[in-house]
Motif scaffolding. Structure first.
Motif, PDB file in Angstrom:
ATOM      1  N   MET A  45       0.845  -1.185   0.000  1.00 68.61           N
ATOM      2  CA  MET A  45       0.000   0.000   0.000  1.00 68.61           C
ATOM      3  C   MET A  45       0.886   1.244   0.000  1.00 68.61           C
ATOM      4  SD  MET A  45      -2.928   0.914   2.733  1.00 68.61           S
ATOM      5  CE  MET A  45      -2.084   1.720   4.063  1.00 68.61           C
ATOM      6  N   ALA A  46       0.595   2.144  -0.875  1.00 66.07           N
ATOM      7  CA  ALA A  46       1.379   3.373  -0.968  1.00 66.07           C
ATOM      8  C   ALA A  46       0.986   4.340   0.135  1.00 66.07           C
ATOM      9  CB  ALA A  46       1.162   4.024  -2.326  1.00 66.07           C
ATOM     10  N   ILE A  47       1.962   5.110   0.604  1.00 66.61           N
ATOM     11  CA  ILE A  47       1.673   6.084   1.644  1.00 66.61           C
ATOM     12  C   ILE A  47       0.910   7.260   1.056  1.00 66.61           C
ATOM     13  CG2 ILE A  47       3.642   5.460   3.047  1.00 66.61           C
ATOM     14  CD1 ILE A  47       5.022   7.981   2.032  1.00 66.61           C
ATOM     15  N   THR A  48       0.125   7.890   1.888  1.00 67.81           N
ATOM     16  CA  THR A  48      -0.625   9.064   1.452  1.00 67.81           C
ATOM     17  C   THR A  48      -0.309  10.206   2.405  1.00 67.81           C
ATOM     18  OG1 THR A  48      -2.532   8.317   2.717  1.00 67.81           O
ATOM     19  CG2 THR A  48      -2.511   7.755   0.384  1.00 67.81           C
ATOM     20  N   LEU A  49       0.708  10.967   2.048  1.00 71.87           N
ATOM     21  CA  LEU A  49       1.073  12.153   2.821  1.00 71.87           C
ATOM     22  C   LEU A  49       0.691  13.378   2.019  1.00 71.87           C
ATOM     23  CD1 LEU A  49       4.643  11.304   4.152  1.00 71.87           C
ATOM     24  CD2 LEU A  49       2.533  11.365   5.443  1.00 71.87           C
ATOM     25  N   ASP A  50       0.314  14.411   2.727  1.00 70.63           N
ATOM     26  CA  ASP A  50       0.012  15.674   2.089  1.00 70.63           C
ATOM     27  C   ASP A  50       1.240  16.149   1.312  1.00 70.63           C
ATOM     28  OD1 ASP A  50      -1.700  18.071   1.767  1.00 70.63           O
ATOM     29  OD2 ASP A  50      -0.082  19.009   2.912  1.00 70.63           O
ATOM     30  N   ALA A  51       1.050  16.625   0.104  1.00 66.97           N
ATOM     31  CA  ALA A  51       2.162  17.064  -0.744  1.00 66.97           C
ATOM     32  C   ALA A  51       2.971  18.172  -0.071  1.00 66.97           C
ATOM     33  CB  ALA A  51       1.637  17.530  -2.094  1.00 66.97           C
ATOM     34  N   GLN A  52       2.303  19.096   0.627  1.00 70.46           N
ATOM     35  CA  GLN A  52       3.019  20.170   1.312  1.00 70.46           C
ATOM     36  C   GLN A  52       3.877  19.628   2.445  1.00 70.46           C
ATOM     37  OE1 GLN A  52      -0.287  22.796   2.290  1.00 70.46           O
ATOM     38  NE2 GLN A  52       0.522  24.291   0.817  1.00 70.46           N
ATOM     39  N   LEU A  53       3.388  18.617   3.152  1.00 70.90           N
ATOM     40  CA  LEU A  53       4.168  17.998   4.216  1.00 70.90           C
ATOM     41  C   LEU A  53       5.401  17.309   3.637  1.00 70.90           C
ATOM     42  CD1 LEU A  53       4.594  17.125   7.152  1.00 70.90           C
ATOM     43  CD2 LEU A  53       3.135  15.160   6.671  1.00 70.90           C
ATOM     44  N   LEU A  54       5.227  16.581   2.560  1.00 73.70           N
ATOM     45  CA  LEU A  54       6.346  15.893   1.924  1.00 73.70           C
ATOM     46  C   LEU A  54       7.409  16.886   1.450  1.00 73.70           C
ATOM     47  CD1 LEU A  54       7.418  13.128   1.258  1.00 73.70           C
ATOM     48  CD2 LEU A  54       6.212  13.231  -0.914  1.00 73.70           C
ATOM     49  N   GLU A  55       6.983  18.067   1.035  1.00 74.44           N
ATOM     50  CA  GLU A  55       7.934  19.093   0.594  1.00 74.44           C
ATOM     51  C   GLU A  55       8.825  19.604   1.725  1.00 74.44           C
ATOM     52  OE1 GLU A  55       6.440  22.425  -1.615  1.00 74.44           O
ATOM     53  OE2 GLU A  55       5.116  21.137  -2.803  1.00 74.44           O
ATOM     54  N   ILE A  56       8.299  19.658   2.950  1.00 72.64           N
ATOM     55  CA  ILE A  56       9.093  20.213   4.047  1.00 72.64           C
ATOM     56  C   ILE A  56       9.843  19.160   4.853  1.00 72.64           C
ATOM     57  CG2 ILE A  56       7.676  22.279   4.271  1.00 72.64           C
ATOM     58  CD1 ILE A  56       6.395  20.999   6.737  1.00 72.64           C
ATOM     59  N   LEU A  57       9.453  17.884   4.704  1.00 74.05           N
ATOM     60  CA  LEU A  57      10.177  16.831   5.414  1.00 74.05           C
ATOM     61  C   LEU A  57      11.570  16.667   4.822  1.00 74.05           C
ATOM     62  CD1 LEU A  57       7.485  14.042   5.851  1.00 74.05           C
ATOM     63  CD2 LEU A  57       8.391  15.588   7.588  1.00 74.05           C
ATOM     64  N   ALA A  58      12.538  16.402   5.698  1.00 79.74           N
ATOM     65  CA  ALA A  58      13.913  16.205   5.242  1.00 79.74           C
ATOM     66  C   ALA A  58      14.553  15.098   6.066  1.00 79.74           C
ATOM     67  CB  ALA A  58      14.721  17.490   5.383  1.00 79.74           C
ATOM     68  N   CYS A  59      15.560  14.490   5.499  1.00 83.80           N
ATOM     69  CA  CYS A  59      16.313  13.443   6.177  1.00 83.80           C
ATOM     70  C   CYS A  59      16.981  14.035   7.419  1.00 83.80           C
ATOM     71  CB  CYS A  59      17.361  12.877   5.224  1.00 83.80           C
ATOM     72  SG  CYS A  59      18.375  11.568   5.925  1.00 83.80           S
ATOM     73  N   PRO A  60      16.913  13.347   8.565  1.00 83.75           N
ATOM     74  CA  PRO A  60      17.537  13.879   9.778  1.00 83.75           C
ATOM     75  C   PRO A  60      19.058  13.690   9.824  1.00 83.75           C
ATOM     76  CG  PRO A  60      16.446  11.818  10.270  1.00 83.75           C
ATOM     77  CD  PRO A  60      16.127  12.156   8.839  1.00 83.75           C
ATOM     78  N   SER A  61      19.626  13.046   8.814  1.00 81.33           N
ATOM     79  CA  SER A  61      21.086  12.905   8.773  1.00 81.33           C
ATOM     80  C   SER A  61      21.693  14.276   8.476  1.00 81.33           C
ATOM     81  CB  SER A  61      21.499  11.900   7.707  1.00 81.33           C
ATOM     82  OG  SER A  61      21.362  12.449   6.419  1.00 81.33           O
ATOM     83  N   PRO A  62      22.987  14.434   8.630  1.00 82.77           N
ATOM     84  CA  PRO A  62      23.610  15.740   8.379  1.00 82.77           C
ATOM     85  C   PRO A  62      23.362  16.293   6.973  1.00 82.77           C
ATOM     86  CG  PRO A  62      25.127  14.333   9.560  1.00 82.77           C
ATOM     87  CD  PRO A  62      23.942  13.480   9.195  1.00 82.77           C
ATOM     88  N   ASP A  63      22.980  15.446   6.024  1.00 89.27           N
ATOM     89  CA  ASP A  63      22.701  15.902   4.651  1.00 89.27           C
ATOM     90  C   ASP A  63      21.470  16.799   4.585  1.00 89.27           C
ATOM     91  OD1 ASP A  63      24.766  14.230   3.878  1.00 89.27           O
ATOM     92  OD2 ASP A  63      23.419  12.578   3.403  1.00 89.27           O
ATOM     93  N   HIS A  64      20.445  16.462   5.394  1.00 86.78           N
ATOM     94  CA  HIS A  64      19.154  17.163   5.393  1.00 86.78           C
ATOM     95  C   HIS A  64      18.561  17.261   3.993  1.00 86.78           C
ATOM     96  CE1 HIS A  64      19.704  18.083   9.551  1.00 86.78           C
ATOM     97  NE2 HIS A  64      20.804  18.761   9.318  1.00 86.78           N
ATOM     98  N   ALA A  65      18.683  16.182   3.245  1.00 83.72           N
ATOM     99  CA  ALA A  65      18.167  16.149   1.877  1.00 83.72           C
ATOM    100  C   ALA A  65      16.662  15.872   1.882  1.00 83.72           C
ATOM    101  CB  ALA A  65      18.899  15.074   1.083  1.00 83.72           C
TER     102      ALA A  65
END
Length: 70
Positions: A1-21
């Motif tokens: 099943m594919a995840i359903t996250l709000d597009a705006q939320l996905l835009e602001i989420l970033a990897c918590p590693s030092p890259d923050h990609a």
């Protein structure tokens, strides 16, 4: 099943590693997986009950098959 996250939320989420990609939906081997993948380091973060678990300890590291036993 594919995840359903709000597009705006996905835009602001970033990897918590030092890259923050940025993150993208799905896993490298399964685009329909309930996971988010870092576009820089490739870590795969689980999504549980619709909530992204952005903890480095919970991420699957690419090329590291024993990541859970570390």
């Amino acid at each position: 099943m594919a995840i359903t996250l709000d597009a705006q939320l996905l835009e602001i989420l970033a990897c918590p590693s030092p890259d923050h990609a940025p993150l993208r939906a799905g896993a490298p081997d399964d685009p329909e997986a309930d996971a988010l993948t870092c576009t820089e380091c490739g870590r795969v973060y689980p999504v549980r009950d619709g909530i992204p678990v952005l903890l480095l300890d919970e991420a699957t590291v690419p090329g590291n098959s024993d990541a859970d036993s570390a």
